[in-house]
Design a protein around this motif. Structure first.
Motif, PDB file in Angstrom:
ATOM      1  N   PHE A 210       0.834  -1.209   0.000  1.00  0.00           N
ATOM      2  CA  PHE A 210       0.000   0.000   0.000  1.00  0.00           C
ATOM      3  C   PHE A 210       0.868   1.259   0.000  1.00  0.00           C
ATOM      4  CE2 PHE A 210      -1.862   3.480   2.364  1.00  0.00           C
ATOM      5  CZ  PHE A 210      -3.071   3.670   1.713  1.00  0.00           C
ATOM      6  N   LYS A 211       1.878   1.273   0.873  1.00  0.00           N
ATOM      7  CA  LYS A 211       2.756   2.447   0.954  1.00  0.00           C
ATOM      8  C   LYS A 211       3.481   2.695  -0.364  1.00  0.00           C
ATOM      9  CE  LYS A 211       5.242   2.624   4.788  1.00  0.00           C
ATOM     10  NZ  LYS A 211       6.057   2.124   5.922  1.00  0.00           N
ATOM     11  N   SER A 213       2.377   1.953  -3.410  1.00  0.00           N
ATOM     12  CA  SER A 213       1.457   2.451  -4.435  1.00  0.00           C
ATOM     13  C   SER A 213       0.860   3.810  -4.083  1.00  0.00           C
ATOM     14  CB  SER A 213       0.323   1.440  -4.656  1.00  0.00           C
ATOM     15  OG  SER A 213      -0.422   1.258  -3.476  1.00  0.00           O
ATOM     16  N   ASN A 214       1.081   4.306  -2.865  1.00  0.00           N
ATOM     17  CA  ASN A 214       0.533   5.602  -2.459  1.00  0.00           C
ATOM     18  C   ASN A 214       1.633   6.518  -1.917  1.00  0.00           C
ATOM     19  OD1 ASN A 214      -2.673   5.364  -2.484  1.00  0.00           O
ATOM     20  ND2 ASN A 214      -1.847   3.417  -1.771  1.00  0.00           N
ATOM     21  N   GLU A 218       1.673   9.696   0.976  1.00  0.00           N
ATOM     22  CA  GLU A 218       1.995   9.012   2.243  1.00  0.00           C
ATOM     23  C   GLU A 218       2.161   9.999   3.391  1.00  0.00           C
ATOM     24  OE1 GLU A 218       5.339   5.951   4.091  1.00  0.00           O
ATOM     25  OE2 GLU A 218       5.201   6.248   1.915  1.00  0.00           O
ATOM     26  N   GLU A 224      -2.729   7.265  10.124  1.00  0.00           N
ATOM     27  CA  GLU A 224      -3.451   6.047   9.738  1.00  0.00           C
ATOM     28  C   GLU A 224      -2.501   4.871   9.549  1.00  0.00           C
ATOM     29  OE1 GLU A 224      -3.880   8.999   8.491  1.00  0.00           O
ATOM     30  OE2 GLU A 224      -6.016   9.522   8.656  1.00  0.00           O
ATOM     31  N   PHE A 248      -7.135  -0.949   8.468  1.00  0.00           N
ATOM     32  CA  PHE A 248      -6.635  -0.986   7.096  1.00  0.00           C
ATOM     33  C   PHE A 248      -7.682  -0.421   6.133  1.00  0.00           C
ATOM     34  CE2 PHE A 248      -2.950  -3.584   5.373  1.00  0.00           C
ATOM     35  CZ  PHE A 248      -2.760  -2.729   4.302  1.00  0.00           C
ATOM     36  N   ASN A 249      -8.947  -0.780   6.345  1.00  0.00           N
ATOM     37  CA  ASN A 249     -10.018  -0.254   5.500  1.00  0.00           C
ATOM     38  C   ASN A 249     -10.137   1.263   5.639  1.00  0.00           C
ATOM     39  OD1 ASN A 249     -10.725  -2.744   4.432  1.00  0.00           O
ATOM     40  ND2 ASN A 249     -12.184  -3.180   6.079  1.00  0.00           N
ATOM     41  N   LYS A 252      -7.297   2.756   3.596  1.00  0.00           N
ATOM     42  CA  LYS A 252      -7.549   2.718   2.147  1.00  0.00           C
ATOM     43  C   LYS A 252      -8.664   3.683   1.751  1.00  0.00           C
ATOM     44  CE  LYS A 252      -7.935  -1.836   2.123  1.00  0.00           C
ATOM     45  NZ  LYS A 252      -8.114  -3.224   1.651  1.00  0.00           N
ATOM     46  N   THR A 253      -9.680   3.790   2.599  1.00  0.00           N
ATOM     47  CA  THR A 253     -10.778   4.718   2.304  1.00  0.00           C
ATOM     48  C   THR A 253     -10.278   6.160   2.281  1.00  0.00           C
ATOM     49  OG1 THR A 253     -12.383   3.241   3.344  1.00  0.00           O
ATOM     50  CG2 THR A 253     -13.029   5.545   3.091  1.00  0.00           C
ATOM     51  N   ALA A 255      -7.239   7.193   1.684  1.00  0.00           N
ATOM     52  CA  ALA A 255      -6.396   7.372   0.493  1.00  0.00           C
ATOM     53  C   ALA A 255      -7.246   7.568  -0.753  1.00  0.00           C
ATOM     54  CB  ALA A 255      -5.471   6.173   0.331  1.00  0.00           C
ATOM     55  N   ASN A 256      -8.315   6.787  -0.881  1.00  0.00           N
ATOM     56  CA  ASN A 256      -9.202   6.919  -2.057  1.00  0.00           C
ATOM     57  C   ASN A 256      -9.911   8.273  -2.068  1.00  0.00           C
ATOM     58  OD1 ASN A 256      -8.574   4.383  -3.067  1.00  0.00           O
ATOM     59  ND2 ASN A 256     -10.222   3.367  -1.929  1.00  0.00           N
TER      60      ASN A 256
END
Length: 843
Positions: A210-211, A213-214, A218, A224, A248-249, A252-253, A255-256
């Motif tokens: 995740f880190k 790809s973002n 970051e 988070e 984790f959700n 991701k939320t 980040a989106n």
């Protein structure tokens, strides 16, 4: 008892020198009936590991090989690799052994209520703290015939969903539940540990991906990401996979949402890169807008304010990034800035086109397009309002939007009919509509955040109430009505709570149902208390029978320590041997009695206890206590020859160790009882132990007796500090009056309650008892026994404590029987005394 005493002595031995000596010494010890010692060798893993490493290093360093065609350096390198592998294997073996030891040895403390009975709610909480490190535990338990919880079964759902059943049994010695067995023994527990490692590895990999790809955002997800990291590290320490998933959700939320805000009217293969480029050009873009606006003849104030606010918005975006990183707030401020820039550009373009119109046809075209732009702006504004509007307001907004669309349609028809369609104006209209869509998206996102916050709050409340409901279930299971229809209602309540989700209305309905069920349980409280009272009476009988066993042991120990007195006659005429044997026989009969109430059983035991204390005091006063002549000779002979034999030395050490161990056991038992009836910290108990130890030394009383008296006062509801003070005073009384712990506490309790005396005043009672016993032929125990039977009546009749003691002393000296004085004479005196007062008043 001696088999339980282990003395560990660290030594290093050369097995070549002692391999024959140790078996010989063990053989000598085994053939000596008085020796209770055995030499056991254990492997020290740390030292073994170091020895292996040292030897391998020496071999690797000194190995020299000279064979044609072979590379000695390469061989030495291979040996070093092998050394590291062996070292690693040793460490792995040590690690697994430690895991097994710590897991199988895990126990959890039993929780106790003020009556010294096991509190299943507190006990389950203690168990949950221990076992939650392996997964999610649920509990069930079994009771014995007296209602005491003796075994607890835990079903632990591992982090991968596997269920392991672990059983724990009550250890009455230290008040804990110890591991008994499991569905797959130690392998099942190790499986739980392996599942923890798998879960950690899985989520660590996911977080790393995740880190990666973002990386562009970051900096705005620091908190988070840290929360997820902490949750991963907490697996096996009370954390759960569900908690990691939830965090984790959330990560991701968030980040989106940040990326969604970066999806503006400009397009790019990478939203973050596009935002970076847009911000880099933003100062130039704002300057161009300002320059173009300054060239217009018509400069509406609304546009002036809009352009002047652009630089403020840009500064705000930069400050947020600098202080908090590229977080959600930064993305929202960026989006609002881009929308404002697009709106300013569209407005300026419309004004420019309008000013270019220099004939009537062009003016008609500009007028109609201006009308369209004006109404599109109105629709954008109304649609933003509609997002948070109520029912009535929405109806009115829809009406106004419909009218605005009608005016737009009329203007568009005119333009088409007269062939006045302009590509420049159409582009401005497209951009204006697009800007409106993004403005609505911002408002919807804010509204969703607010709704999400409400939903999250509701979900948090549900999580808290679920935990509370689990605690209630554990507590309510003790109630006799927790079955049948009531249990069905409770299960329905659990189902309704699990279905609440984020709906606050459903949560309110749940609270109403819970309140109804709670009231129903309260209405059945009478039956519950009746059941509890019966159990408590049975538990009291069991406690008294334990005291009977202790008293039998005490008398038998006294017989062994005072063989000189066994053939002598007591003041009652029989020998000490016969008297003590009769006491033991009576106690054993009481131990098997089934027709006595708890109070009657205790009264009989107390009577025998007092008789034994009196008899032992008589023996001491008559000088017949201690060992007989031949027993003394035997003891001295053992002391004289003790230096001649290693076996005798070990036997002596063993006996002293047994004596020391018994004292430790008595003290530990007394401290355990004290912890059951009081609720203090470990530090407070440690300070108490230091204080009470010095007091026992000063009073020349057994430490275990003084701690037991403290526990007795604790059972009566006094705090630890108060109980310590009262125990010191009752301890003085037990020494002066030669009474047992329970009698000392009971006699003082009776007087204190009768005259409402404070803790500090209790020493006055002991002083008065002692003063009277020194002046008259009445012992302190006689006064205590007399007052325990009659002081309540005397205090009601208006007599002071001094008067009560004086009357009791006088009657006891005359009758020679304190018990009879307490039962008969003093009550008769009260009646006469009351009659005299009545007569004098009437006369």
């Amino acid at each position: 008892m001696a088999d339980d005493l282990k003395i560990r002595v660290p030594v290093e031995l050369d097995t070549s020198k002692v391999k024959d000596d140790i078996p010989k010494l063990n053989n000598v010890l085994a053939n000596d009936n008085k020796a209770h010692a055995k030499i056991i060798g254990e492997l020290d893993l740390n030292k073994t590991q170091k020895k292996i490493q040292s030897q391998l290093a020496t071999i690797s360093k000194n190995l020299k090989i000279d064979i044609g065609g072979l590379n000695a350096t390469s061989i030495q390198s291979s040996i070093k690799v092998a050394e590291k592998q062996v070292t690693s294997s040793v460490k792995n073996i040590k690690h697994e052994i430690q895991n097994i030891d710590t897991t199988l040895a895990e126990t959890f403390k039993a929780g106790f209520n003020k009556d010294g009975q096991i509190d299943i709610v507190k006990t389950v909480e203690n168990a949950r703290k221990v076992l939650s490190q392996f997964g999610n535990p649920t509990f069930s338990w079994t009771k014995d015939s007296s209602g005491e919880v003796t075994q607890i079964t835990a079903e632990v759902t591992s982090l991968t969903g596997q269920v392991e059943k672990l059983k724990y049994a009550l250890n009455e010695t230290n008040g804990s539940f110890d591991y008994l067995s499991g569905s797959s023994s130690e392998k099942g527990i190790l499986k739980l540990i392996a599942d923890i490692d798998k879960a950690k590895s899985k989520y660590t990999t996911l977080l790393s991906e995740f880190k990666s790809s973002n990386s562009g955002i970051e900096t705005g997800l620091t908190k988070e990401i840290a929360d997820v990291n902490n949750a991963i590290n907490n697996l096996g320490k009370g954390g759960s996979v569900a908690e990691v998933d939830s965090l984790f959700n959330t990560l991701k939320t968030t980040a989106n949402e940040i990326k969604q805000n970066l999806d503006t009217t400009s397009s790019s293969f990478n939203k973050v890169t596009n935002a970076e480029n847009t911000l880099a050009k933003m100062p130039t873009t704002i300057q161009e807008i300002s320059n173009n606006f300054s060239k217009l003849k018509n400069q509406p104030q609304e546009i002036v304010d809009l352009i002047q606010g652009l630089n403020t918005q840009l500064t705000k975006v930069k400050d947020t990034e600098e202080n908090f990183g590229r977080n959600k707030q930064w993305s929202e401020e960026y989006r609002e800035l881009v929308v404002s820039v697009k709106k300013a550009e569209t407005e300026i373009k419309s004004l420019q086109l309008l000013e270019k119109s220099d004939n009537s046809e062009a003016q008609q075209q500009a007028s109609r397009y201006n009308k369209i732009i004006e109404n599109i702006s109105l629709i954008n504004k109304l649609e933003k309002q509609r997002i948070s509007a109520g029912k009535e307001e929405t109806v009115e907004i829809n009406r106004q939007i419909k009218n605005a669309k009608g005016r737009i349609s009329t203007a568009e028809s005119y333009l088409k009919k007269n062939k006045l369609i302009s590509s420049e104006y159409e582009e401005q209209i497209r951009l204006l509509k697009k800007t409106g869509e993004y403005e609505q998206a911002i408002v919807k996102a804010k509204s969703a955040d607010k709704s999400s916050a409400t939903s999250t709050k509701t979900e948090n409340n549900v999580a808290r109430l679920t935990q509370n409901l689990t605690t209630l279930e554990t507590k309510w299971k003790e109630s006799p009505i927790f079955n049948g229809e009531f249990q069905e209602k409770f299960n329905e309540l659990k189902t309704s709570l699990s279905n609440v989700g984020g709906d606050p209305k459903a949560l309110d309905e749940y609270r109403i149902k819970l309140n109804e069920l709670t009231n129903e349980l309260k209405r059945a409280d009478v039956a519950y208390k009746a059941s509890f009272s019966s159990n408590k009476s049975q538990q009291s009988i069991e406690a008294t029978k334990q005291n009977i066993k202790k008293l039998i042991y005490t008398i038998q120990t006294w017989q062994q320590a005072n063989t000189k007195a066994m053939s002598k006659n007591t003041f009652n005429g029989g020998t000490y041997q016969v008297e003590t044997d009769n006491m033991i026989a009576s106690l054993k009969k009481l131990l098997n009695a089934s027709d006595l109430t708890a109070s009657d059983l205790k009264a009989n035991v107390d009577k025998i206890n007092r008789s034994f204390r009196t008899m032992s005091s008589e023996a001491q006063a008559a000088g017949v206590n201690g060992l007989s002549f031949f027993d003394k000779i035997k003891e001295d002979a053992l002391k004289f020859t003790s230096w001649m034999s290693l076996t005798t030395v070990i036997s002596g050490i063993s006996r002293e160790a047994v004596k020391f161990y018994n004292n430790v056991v008595d003290i530990d038992t007394a401290m355990t009882e004290l912890r059951k009836v009081t609720d203090n910290t470990n530090q407070q108990y440690a300070e108490f132990f230091d204080n009470i130890g010095q007091k026992a030394k000063d009073l020349k009383i057994n430490l275990s007796d003084l701690i037991s008296q403290t526990a007795e006062w604790g059972k009566r509801g006094y705090s630890l500090d108060e109980a310590e003070t009262l125990a010191t005073n009752s301890g003085i009384y037990s020494v002066v009056g030669e009474v047992d712990n329970a009698t000392a506490v009971q006699d003082l309790t009776t007087v204190m309650k009768s005259y409402n005396m404070t803790v500090d005043e209790s020493i006055n009672i002991v002083d008065k008892f002692n003063a009277i016993s020194n002046k008259y032929a009445v012992s302190a125990s006689d006064i205590g026994d007399m007052l325990s039977r009659s002081v309540s009546s005397l205090s009601v009749a208006g007599n002071t404590l001094d008067q009560a003691i004086a009357m009791g002393t006088a009657i006891t000296e005359i009758t020679g029987d304190a018990a009879e004085a307490g039962k008969r004479k003093l009550p008769d005196y009260i009646i006469i005394y009351s009659m005299q007062i009545t007569i004098s008043v009437k006369g």
